[in-house]
Design a protein around this motif. Structure first.
Motif, PDB file in Angstrom:
ATOM      1  N   SER A 136       3.058  -1.457  -8.318  1.00 51.38           N
ATOM      2  CA  SER A 136       3.694  -2.776  -8.366  1.00 51.38           C
ATOM      3  C   SER A 136       4.793  -2.834  -7.314  1.00 51.38           C
ATOM      4  CB  SER A 136       4.268  -3.026  -9.750  1.00 51.38           C
ATOM      5  OG  SER A 136       5.077  -1.936 -10.124  1.00 51.38           O
ATOM      6  N   GLY A 137       4.951  -3.988  -6.740  1.00 47.19           N
ATOM      7  CA  GLY A 137       5.947  -4.134  -5.688  1.00 47.19           C
ATOM      8  C   GLY A 137       6.114  -5.603  -5.378  1.00 47.19           C
ATOM      9  N   PRO A 138       6.907  -5.936  -4.380  1.00 47.28           N
ATOM     10  CA  PRO A 138       7.197  -7.348  -4.093  1.00 47.28           C
ATOM     11  C   PRO A 138       5.965  -8.190  -3.756  1.00 47.28           C
ATOM     12  CG  PRO A 138       8.170  -5.898  -2.449  1.00 47.28           C
ATOM     13  CD  PRO A 138       7.687  -5.039  -3.544  1.00 47.28           C
ATOM     14  N   ASP A 139       5.163  -7.757  -2.759  1.00 42.14           N
ATOM     15  CA  ASP A 139       4.022  -8.607  -2.432  1.00 42.14           C
ATOM     16  C   ASP A 139       2.711  -7.916  -2.749  1.00 42.14           C
ATOM     17  OD1 ASP A 139       3.847  -7.793   1.060  1.00 42.14           O
ATOM     18  OD2 ASP A 139       5.004  -6.884  -0.531  1.00 42.14           O
ATOM     19  N   LYS A 140       2.725  -7.081  -3.758  1.00 39.71           N
ATOM     20  CA  LYS A 140       1.487  -6.401  -4.116  1.00 39.71           C
ATOM     21  C   LYS A 140       0.923  -7.049  -5.364  1.00 39.71           C
ATOM     22  CE  LYS A 140       3.127  -1.975  -2.628  1.00 39.71           C
ATOM     23  NZ  LYS A 140       3.256  -0.585  -3.019  1.00 39.71           N
ATOM     24  N   GLU A 141      -0.389  -7.131  -5.444  1.00 38.94           N
ATOM     25  CA  GLU A 141      -0.954  -7.639  -6.681  1.00 38.94           C
ATOM     26  C   GLU A 141      -2.003  -6.676  -7.207  1.00 38.94           C
ATOM     27  OE1 GLU A 141      -2.701 -11.360  -4.690  1.00 38.94           O
ATOM     28  OE2 GLU A 141      -4.206 -10.659  -6.129  1.00 38.94           O
ATOM     29  N   SER A 161      -3.023   7.831  -2.777  1.00 39.28           N
ATOM     30  CA  SER A 161      -1.665   7.336  -2.605  1.00 39.28           C
ATOM     31  C   SER A 161      -1.586   6.312  -1.482  1.00 39.28           C
ATOM     32  CB  SER A 161      -0.727   8.505  -2.319  1.00 39.28           C
ATOM     33  OG  SER A 161      -1.272   9.282  -1.270  1.00 39.28           O
ATOM     34  N   VAL A 162      -2.699   5.669  -1.185  1.00 35.02           N
ATOM     35  CA  VAL A 162      -2.675   4.696  -0.095  1.00 35.02           C
ATOM     36  C   VAL A 162      -1.898   3.459  -0.543  1.00 35.02           C
ATOM     37  CG1 VAL A 162      -4.817   3.590  -0.805  1.00 35.02           C
ATOM     38  CG2 VAL A 162      -4.181   3.578   1.592  1.00 35.02           C
ATOM     39  N   ASP A 163      -1.232   2.866   0.421  1.00 36.40           N
ATOM     40  CA  ASP A 163      -0.332   1.766   0.104  1.00 36.40           C
ATOM     41  C   ASP A 163      -1.006   0.464   0.493  1.00 36.40           C
ATOM     42  OD1 ASP A 163       3.015   0.878   1.154  1.00 36.40           O
ATOM     43  OD2 ASP A 163       2.003   0.725  -0.787  1.00 36.40           O
ATOM     44  N   VAL A 164      -1.457  -0.313  -0.488  1.00 37.03           N
ATOM     45  CA  VAL A 164      -2.194  -1.522  -0.163  1.00 37.03           C
ATOM     46  C   VAL A 164      -1.600  -2.698  -0.902  1.00 37.03           C
ATOM     47  CG1 VAL A 164      -4.391  -0.460   0.347  1.00 37.03           C
ATOM     48  CG2 VAL A 164      -3.811  -0.975  -1.982  1.00 37.03           C
ATOM     49  N   LYS A 165      -1.965  -3.909  -0.422  1.00 41.28           N
ATOM     50  CA  LYS A 165      -1.420  -5.097  -1.060  1.00 41.28           C
ATOM     51  C   LYS A 165      -2.242  -5.498  -2.264  1.00 41.28           C
ATOM     52  CE  LYS A 165       1.260  -7.255   2.491  1.00 41.28           C
ATOM     53  NZ  LYS A 165       0.874  -6.432   3.649  1.00 41.28           N
ATOM     54  N   LYS A 166      -3.565  -5.472  -2.123  1.00 36.69           N
ATOM     55  CA  LYS A 166      -4.396  -5.970  -3.221  1.00 36.69           C
ATOM     56  C   LYS A 166      -5.141  -4.790  -3.836  1.00 36.69           C
ATOM     57  CE  LYS A 166      -5.287 -10.582  -1.599  1.00 36.69           C
ATOM     58  NZ  LYS A 166      -5.995 -10.904  -0.371  1.00 36.69           N
ATOM     59  N   ASN A 167      -4.711  -4.460  -5.039  1.00 38.05           N
ATOM     60  CA  ASN A 167      -5.310  -3.344  -5.758  1.00 38.05           C
ATOM     61  C   ASN A 167      -6.200  -3.883  -6.842  1.00 38.05           C
ATOM     62  OD1 ASN A 167      -4.951  -0.563  -5.678  1.00 38.05           O
ATOM     63  ND2 ASN A 167      -2.751  -0.918  -5.735  1.00 38.05           N
ATOM     64  N   VAL A 168      -7.381  -3.337  -6.986  1.00 41.75           N
ATOM     65  CA  VAL A 168      -8.196  -3.742  -8.121  1.00 41.75           C
ATOM     66  C   VAL A 168      -8.499  -2.483  -8.906  1.00 41.75           C
ATOM     67  CG1 VAL A 168     -10.393  -4.674  -8.838  1.00 41.75           C
ATOM     68  CG2 VAL A 168      -9.173  -5.723  -6.986  1.00 41.75           C
TER      69      VAL A 168
END
Lengths: 203, 323
Positions: free
Chosen positions: B136-141, B99-106
């Motif tokens: 998914s979120g505002p500045d997450k890809e 459940s870690v919250d990161v910006k760039k998920n692959v």
């Protein structure tokens, strides 16, 4: 009559699941509460599908750090294709860290060590088993658990000295004739591993 | 040729052979007609017979595929179980933070190249898409790395631009660590990530496969989580041996972790694929068997009806002549 049937059907599943705690596989099913946050977040966004499992589900939790130093060190020595030693209680292990041979005794401070090609020896009472490990990592936890993960390891007595000499000569020659950086790096690795093998056989 | 024709008709008309010998040749030239007195109308069982032949051969094929899958499963299950110890030290050290919250998920989706293996590929794709939605979120890809033809086909339909790398023909040669570590190296070099999520089916038993997500964090994320506390909180208490800086060791550690987890994931998925194929082919053979039973009944009924019709016509013809 139907009420009896339904009560029997409802009571059956609980007894069956309790008895079926260890199904056909060899995995141990431990489900700690650690990743409940993930399951919660999942259920909110995707209610139709069950949340997937995570590695913590499939691992037996490690014991916490005891107050007094335990007498034995528990070693897990794993390779990609086998678990050489799993939860074996030993007195001491000597691992070939990049900074040199490091001896690990019970109660060793928690460490993460990168390994270089060299000899790892496991001391249990009076027996010493020596392995030549290619490289990898070693984690020593505060609860006297040591995890050694190597890419390749062989017991010392299975190494052929003549092949080692030949390999060393080959790679030294390649190193001197190498042109690109990549070739130099590859040849250097070969030389390192073979000289470590050499010293393992002799020393 | 007459004997062959008789055999084909199932030796039913043995008592009627004497008057029919002249007509066997004609009936062997027109195989759709039953062996019968010339000019008689007969019900054709050829259609049902063709269907039965094809269903029987399908049953044989699916039985053979089940045997092949069973033998492949035996071989690869040993490897998968031996590799299970490989990821456990990493989870013991770094914990598991799905459940870690990161910006760039692959999201690395592992699937099979060949079909006919039940629903495991669809499950993996569903889980990957759900993961995409969850993160998914505002500045997450979110990006995909796809292993295996089946998931590629499904994901390309709606997330074509999100697929970074797709790898197929993984199982052309027997799976080994070197191959997987080269693959992992490829992914690490070409894809920027803060967290890698590996989606695969864990082999629990021959009939049960659990969709699983294993998380590998990039070194920066590991440091961030270590500072934040929680599962990685006591990472700082570990002394680092060797190397110049902690970040170098953490980078090597992250890469090694990824290749080890990938190796186990690929093996488990291969096991699940063979197990799912076994059960799919087994239920397919059983279905074919049931279908064959039903067709046999209908065939026998049609055959008996046609015999009865012919007998009625002969007898009524004979009785019309005599009386």
């Amino acid at each position: 009559m139907f009420r009896h049937l339904t009560t029997r059907i409802l009571s059956r599943p609980t007894t069956v699941t309790a008895a079926r705690a260890r199904p056909f596989s060899t995995d141990v099913a431990a489900a700690p509460a650690a990743d409940e946050a993930f399951a919660e977040a999942w259920k909110k966004v995707i209610p139709n599908i069950d949340p997937p499992k995570t590695p913590l589900h499939f691992m037996t939790p490690r014991p916490s750090t005891p107050s007094s130093i335990p007498t034995k060190l528990t070693v897990n020595f794993v390779l990609p294709y086998a678990s050489e030693l799993s939860a074996k209680e030993v007195d001491m292990v000597i691992i070939p860290a990049t900074t040199g041979q490091m001896g690990v005794l019970p109660g060793h401070v928690a460490t993460i060590a990168e390994l270089k090609p060299g000899v790892m020896s496991v001391h249990e009472g009076n027996d010493v088993t020596k392995y030549f490990v290619s490289s990898g990592f070693a984690f020593i936890h505060a609860n006297s658990y040591a995890d050694v993960i190597a890419v390749e390891a062989v017991p010392i007595d299975q190494i052929d000295p003549s092949q080692v000499q030949k390999g060393l000569a080959d790679f030294t020659q390649k190193l001197s004739s190498a042109s690109t950086d990549l070739e130099k790096a590859e040849a250097q690795i070969g030389v390192d591993v073979h000289s470590a093998l050499n010293s393992a056989l002799t020393g | 040729m007459a004997m062959a024709a008789l055999k084909r008709e199932g030796k039913r008309f043995a008592p009627l052979i004497a008057p029919n010998r002249i007509n066997t040749l004609r009936s062997s030239l027109a195989p759709s007609e039953e062996q019968a007195p010339f000019g008689l109308r007969t019900i054709s069982t050829q259609v049902v017979r063709n269907r039965m032949k094809s269903v029987k051969s399908i049953q044989k094929i699916t039985k053979a595929m089940k045997m092949v899958a069973a033998s492949k499963l035996r071989a690869i299950q040993v490897k998968a179980e031996n590799s299970r110890g490989l990821w456990q030290p990493f989870t013991a050290l770094l914990g598991d933070t799905p459940s870690v919250d990161v910006k760039k998920n692959v999201i690395v989706t592992i699937s099979s190249d060949k079909g006919l293996c039940g629903g495991i590929n669809s499950t993996s794709v569903k889980t990957s898409k759900a993961m995409h939605k969850l993160n998914s979120g505002p500045d997450k890809e979110n990006k995909y790395v796809v292993l295996g033809e089946k998931a590629k086909v499904q994901l390309i339909r709606d997330s074509r631009k999100d697929i970074e790398i797709s790898i197929t023909e993984l199982q052309k040669y027997p799976l080994n660590y070197t191959q997987v570590s080269v693959l992992a190296d490829d992914v690490l070099k070409n894809v920027e990530f803060d967290a890698l999520r590996i989606v695969f089916n864990k082999f629990h038993s021959v009939v049960s496969f659990m969709p699983t997500i294993a998380t590998v964090l990039s070194p920066e994320m590991v440091e961030r989580e270590a500072e934040a506390g929680g599962m990685l909180g006591n990472l700082d208490s570990y002394e680092i041996e060797g190397g110049e800086t902690k970040s170098e060791i953490l980078q090597n550690l992250g890469e090694f972790q990824f290749s080890c987890v990938m190796f186990n994931a690929v093996l488990e998925n291969a096991c699940s694929e063979q197990g799912a194929r076994m059960s799919a082919m087994d239920s397919s053979s059983r279905n074919a068997g049931e279908m064959l039973d039903r067709l046999t009944l209908s065939y026998n009924r049609t055959r008996q009806a046609s015999i009865t019709t012919e007998l009625i016509e002969i007898i009524s013809g004979a009785s019309a002549l005599t009386g």
